[in-house]
Design an enzyme around this catalytic site. Structure first.
Site, PDB file in Angstrom:
ATOM      1  N   SER A   1       0.980  -1.316  -0.050  1.00 35.70           N
ATOM      2  CA  SER A   1       0.072  -0.291  -0.029  1.00 35.70           C
ATOM      3  C   SER A   1       0.979   1.064  -0.055  1.00 35.70           C
ATOM      4  O   SER A   1       2.184   1.351   0.528  1.00 35.70           O
ATOM      5  CB  SER A   1      -0.741   0.029   1.071  1.00 35.70           C
ATOM      6  OG  SER A   1      -1.608   1.219   1.439  1.00 35.70           O
TER       7      SER A   1
ATOM      8  N   TYR B   1      -1.687  -0.693  10.254  1.00 42.37           N
ATOM      9  CA  TYR B   1      -1.781  -0.958   8.966  1.00 42.37           C
ATOM     10  C   TYR B   1      -0.454  -0.783   8.171  1.00 42.37           C
ATOM     11  O   TYR B   1      -0.019  -1.605   7.426  1.00 42.37           O
ATOM     12  CB  TYR B   1      -3.036   0.019   8.472  1.00 42.37           C
ATOM     13  CG  TYR B   1      -3.184  -0.414   6.980  1.00 42.37           C
ATOM     14  CD1 TYR B   1      -3.790  -1.800   6.612  1.00 42.37           C
ATOM     15  CD2 TYR B   1      -2.866   0.546   5.932  1.00 42.37           C
ATOM     16  CE1 TYR B   1      -3.931  -2.096   5.261  1.00 42.37           C
ATOM     17  CE2 TYR B   1      -3.328   0.145   4.620  1.00 42.37           C
ATOM     18  CZ  TYR B   1      -3.548  -1.149   4.519  1.00 42.37           C
ATOM     19  OH  TYR B   1      -4.097  -1.456   2.834  1.00 42.37           O
TER      20      TYR B   1
HETATM   21  N1  LIG Z   1      -8.625  -0.531  -1.680  1.00 44.79           N
HETATM   22  C1  LIG Z   1      -7.606   0.401  -1.411  1.00 44.79           C
HETATM   23  O1  LIG Z   1      -7.624   1.606  -1.385  1.00 44.79           O
HETATM   24  C2  LIG Z   1      -6.218  -0.378  -1.160  1.00 44.79           C
HETATM   25  C3  LIG Z   1      -4.999   0.511  -1.002  1.00 44.79           C
HETATM   26  C4  LIG Z   1      -3.953   0.014  -0.696  1.00 44.79           C
HETATM   27  C5  LIG Z   1      -3.976  -1.380  -0.478  1.00 44.79           C
HETATM   28  N2  LIG Z   1      -4.691  -2.216  -0.685  1.00 44.79           N
HETATM   29  C6  LIG Z   1      -4.744  -3.505  -0.428  1.00 44.79           C
HETATM   30  O2  LIG Z   1      -5.109  -4.444  -1.400  1.00 44.79           O
HETATM   31  C7  LIG Z   1      -5.591  -5.540  -0.906  1.00 44.79           C
HETATM   32  C8  LIG Z   1      -7.089  -5.947  -1.494  1.00 44.79           C
HETATM   33  O3  LIG Z   1      -7.816  -5.204  -0.807  1.00 44.79           O
HETATM   34  P1  LIG Z   1      -9.223  -4.406  -1.673  1.00 44.79           P
HETATM   35  O4  LIG Z   1      -9.060  -3.290  -1.411  1.00 44.79           O
HETATM   36  O5  LIG Z   1      -9.467  -5.141  -2.807  1.00 44.79           O
HETATM   37  O6  LIG Z   1     -10.393  -4.817  -0.314  1.00 44.79           O
HETATM   38  P2  LIG Z   1     -11.590  -5.719  -0.368  1.00 44.79           P
HETATM   39  O7  LIG Z   1     -12.494  -5.428  -1.573  1.00 44.79           O
HETATM   40  O8  LIG Z   1     -12.002  -5.681   0.969  1.00 44.79           O
HETATM   41  O9  LIG Z   1     -10.870  -7.177  -0.488  1.00 44.79           O
HETATM   42  C9  LIG Z   1     -10.188  -8.021   0.403  1.00 44.79           C
HETATM   43  C10 LIG Z   1      -9.959  -9.295  -0.035  1.00 44.79           C
HETATM   44  O10 LIG Z   1      -9.210 -10.068   1.166  1.00 44.79           O
HETATM   45  C11 LIG Z   1     -10.024 -11.154   1.549  1.00 44.79           C
HETATM   46  N3  LIG Z   1      -9.612 -11.625   2.826  1.00 44.79           N
HETATM   47  C12 LIG Z   1      -9.751 -10.923   3.971  1.00 44.79           C
HETATM   48  N4  LIG Z   1      -9.552 -11.699   5.039  1.00 44.79           N
HETATM   49  C13 LIG Z   1      -9.181 -12.826   4.689  1.00 44.79           C
HETATM   50  C14 LIG Z   1      -8.688 -14.172   4.981  1.00 44.79           C
HETATM   51  N5  LIG Z   1      -8.555 -14.248   6.319  1.00 44.79           N
HETATM   52  N6  LIG Z   1      -8.363 -14.980   4.188  1.00 44.79           N
HETATM   53  C15 LIG Z   1      -8.579 -14.895   2.900  1.00 44.79           C
HETATM   54  N7  LIG Z   1      -8.768 -13.941   2.331  1.00 44.79           N
HETATM   55  C16 LIG Z   1      -9.236 -12.973   2.948  1.00 44.79           C
HETATM   56  C17 LIG Z   1     -11.409 -10.875   1.158  1.00 44.79           C
HETATM   57  O11 LIG Z   1     -12.257 -12.142   0.876  1.00 44.79           O
HETATM   58  P3  LIG Z   1     -13.036 -12.673   2.115  1.00 44.79           P
HETATM   59  O12 LIG Z   1     -13.714 -11.866   2.965  1.00 44.79           O
HETATM   60  O13 LIG Z   1     -14.207 -13.636   1.157  1.00 44.79           O
HETATM   61  O14 LIG Z   1     -12.185 -13.830   2.890  1.00 44.79           O
HETATM   62  C18 LIG Z   1     -11.388 -10.006   0.143  1.00 44.79           C
HETATM   63  O15 LIG Z   1     -11.441 -10.949  -1.242  1.00 44.79           O
HETATM   64  C19 LIG Z   1      -5.478  -5.527   0.468  1.00 44.79           C
HETATM   65  O16 LIG Z   1      -4.243  -6.133   1.018  1.00 44.79           O
HETATM   66  C20 LIG Z   1      -5.147  -3.876   0.942  1.00 44.79           C
HETATM   67  O17 LIG Z   1      -4.531  -4.015   2.143  1.00 44.79           O
HETATM   68  C21 LIG Z   1      -6.274  -1.606  -0.825  1.00 44.79           C
END
Ligand SMILES: NC(=O)c1ccc[n+]([C@@H]2O[C@H](COP(=O)([O-])OP(=O)(O)OC[C@H]3O[C@@H](n4cnc5c(N)ncnc54)[C@H](OP(=O)(O)O)[C@@H]3O)[C@@H](O)[C@H]2O)c1
Length: 245
Positions: free
Chosen positions: A139, A152
């Protein structure tokens, strides 16, 4: 383009889902992991309807056995693992004074240990193949710390440290394993849904509403990094909204 076997954790929504669909549309074979089975079923069905190939395994990345089973699903179905994307993550930010230890435990378990378990499961397979690529989602919060982001940010700095160590070790070993860290800024996903502190949730939801880019923009860059020639590694991708301070 060569067809690759791509495993993605956190594939049931957001960046993982968009990347799975984009890479499948480009002709790769996808193996999806997350906890919500109905979402994984819908995404596999959508990929297949569009003419692509995908399977899933219900996966909890806080369990090393569950992550190993995801790797086994890839090997059993497609015979190899070319790309392992550790993308599962959550961001329940809050100030340290609140002492939200359950949130801290969850972030450490999913965001850090989940990445380590991915390496434990997939690296021996890639070493044996003498090729492979890890894509670990960090991130911009893994490049800078702000109030409420301490834990985080710590998990995302850890993802970068682990990935850089892996890159150096594999370069020395001559294993031909590539390592890519993706550091997104604000992206419109479900990430802010799970913030437990109401004031932080409200503040971040407003910031996301004003700035966030779509997860497809992140997926485009990942596809580019995957398609580079084997001897070329894109190690760091920082992708954020132009308007993000
Ligand atoms: N969106 C942003 O602005 C942003 C910015 C920087 C970094 N990121 C990073 O991008 C990555 C993806 O996040 P996103 O933004 O796409 O958010 P999201 O839509 O909330 O997706 C998060 C994913 O992680 C899965 N997950 C959570 N806990 C889990 C577990 N214990 N085992 C397996 N899967 C798990 C969830 O699936 P289930 O609930 O079905 O398990 C979901 O598929 C994360 O690492 C986040 O920190 C996001």
């Amino acid at each position: 383009m060569t067809k690759k076997v791509v495993v993605i954790t956190g594939a049931s929504s957001g960046i993982g889902e968009a990347t799975a669909k984009k890479l499948a549309a480009a002709g790769n074979q996808l193996v999806l992991g997350a906890r919500r089975e109905s979402r994984l079923q819908e995404i596999v069905a959508a990929i297949e309807q569009a003419g692509g190939e995908a399977v899933y395994a219900v996966t909890d990345v806080t369990s090393s056995d569950s992550v190993k089973a995801l790797a086994q699903k890839a090997v059993d179905t497609y015979g190899r693992i070319d790309v392992w994307m550790s993308n599962a993550g959550l961001m329940p930010q809050s100030e340290l004074i609140q002492g939200r230890t359950e949130d801290w435990d969850q972030m450490i378990d999913v965001n850090i240990k989940g990445v380590l378990y991915g390496i434990a499961a997939a690296l021996p397979i890639m070493r044996a193949q003498k090729s492979g690529q890890f894509i670990n989602t960090a991130s911009v919060a893994g490049h800078a710390v702000h109030p409420a982001s301490s834990v985080y940010s710590a998990t995302k700095y850890a993802v970068r440290a682990i990935s850089e160590g892996l890159r150096q070790e594999e370069a020395i070993a001559g294993s031909n394993v590539r390592v890519t860290v993706v550091s997104p800024g604000m992206v419109a996903t479900e990430l802010t849904n799970h913030i437990t502190d109401a004031a932080t949730k409200d503040r971040l939801e407003h910031a996301w509403a004003d700035n966030a880019i779509s997860p497809e923009e992140i997926a485009d860059s990942i596809l580019f990094a995957v398609n580079l020639p084997e001897n070329t590694s894109m190690n760091e991708l920082v992708i954020r909204p132009t308007s993000q301070k």
